[in-house]
Design a protein around this motif. Sequence first.
Motif, short mmCIF file in Angstrom:
data_model
loop_
_atom_site.label_atom_id
_atom_site.label_comp_id
_atom_site.label_asym_id
_atom_site.label_seq_id
_atom_site.Cartn_x
_atom_site.Cartn_y
_atom_site.Cartn_z
N LEU A 15 0.84 -1.19 0.00
CA LEU A 15 0.00 0.00 0.00
C LEU A 15 0.88 1.25 0.00
N ASP A 16 0.55 2.18 -0.89
CA ASP A 16 1.19 3.50 -0.87
C ASP A 16 0.22 4.44 -0.17
N VAL A 17 0.71 5.17 0.81
CA VAL A 17 -0.14 6.04 1.62
C VAL A 17 0.44 7.46 1.57
N ILE A 18 -0.44 8.43 1.33
CA ILE A 18 -0.05 9.84 1.43
C ILE A 18 -0.92 10.47 2.51
N VAL A 19 -0.27 11.15 3.44
CA VAL A 19 -0.97 11.86 4.50
C VAL A 19 -0.80 13.35 4.24
N LEU A 20 -1.93 14.05 4.13
CA LEU A 20 -1.92 15.50 3.93
C LEU A 20 -2.42 16.16 5.22
N ALA A 21 -1.66 17.13 5.71
CA ALA A 21 -2.04 17.84 6.93
C ALA A 21 -2.99 18.97 6.55
N ARG A 22 -3.97 19.18 7.42
CA ARG A 22 -4.92 20.28 7.22
C ARG A 22 -4.70 21.34 8.28
N ARG A 23 -5.42 22.44 8.16
CA ARG A 23 -5.28 23.56 9.08
C ARG A 23 -5.61 23.16 10.52
#
Length: 129
Positions: free
Chosen positions: A82-90
Amino acid sequence: MPGFPKQNRLLNAREYQSVFDKPDLRLSHPNFLILCRINSQTSSRLGMVIAKKNLRLATQRNRVKRLIRETFRHQQHQFNHLDVIVLARRNLDTLDNPEIVKILNKQWKRIQKKLNPPSQTSEKPTARA
């Protein structure tokens, strides 16, 4: 194995783009957006997008990245390939470390549930006469 080796990271734009283009799984949370795509690698890989727009201070960005890496490292054996991307929010900078770890662990469990749905039990309801 301590640390976070290169084989467990998304390293270039092409690898990130493949996840962004066609994610197999998308989890949304007020503080994070997590995109997942099944890969042909032998292990899970992690990528992060921690924008300066959302976390102004470098120390805050580094803290969040460290927590993401650490929680992922503990959970990655649960979901291979699995490739996982985590994007941070405000507003992520307003949370303390235990809160962020709790949120991330909950998200990793959600991924695990969606990838490995519980099997149907073989019990059949009995008909009453």
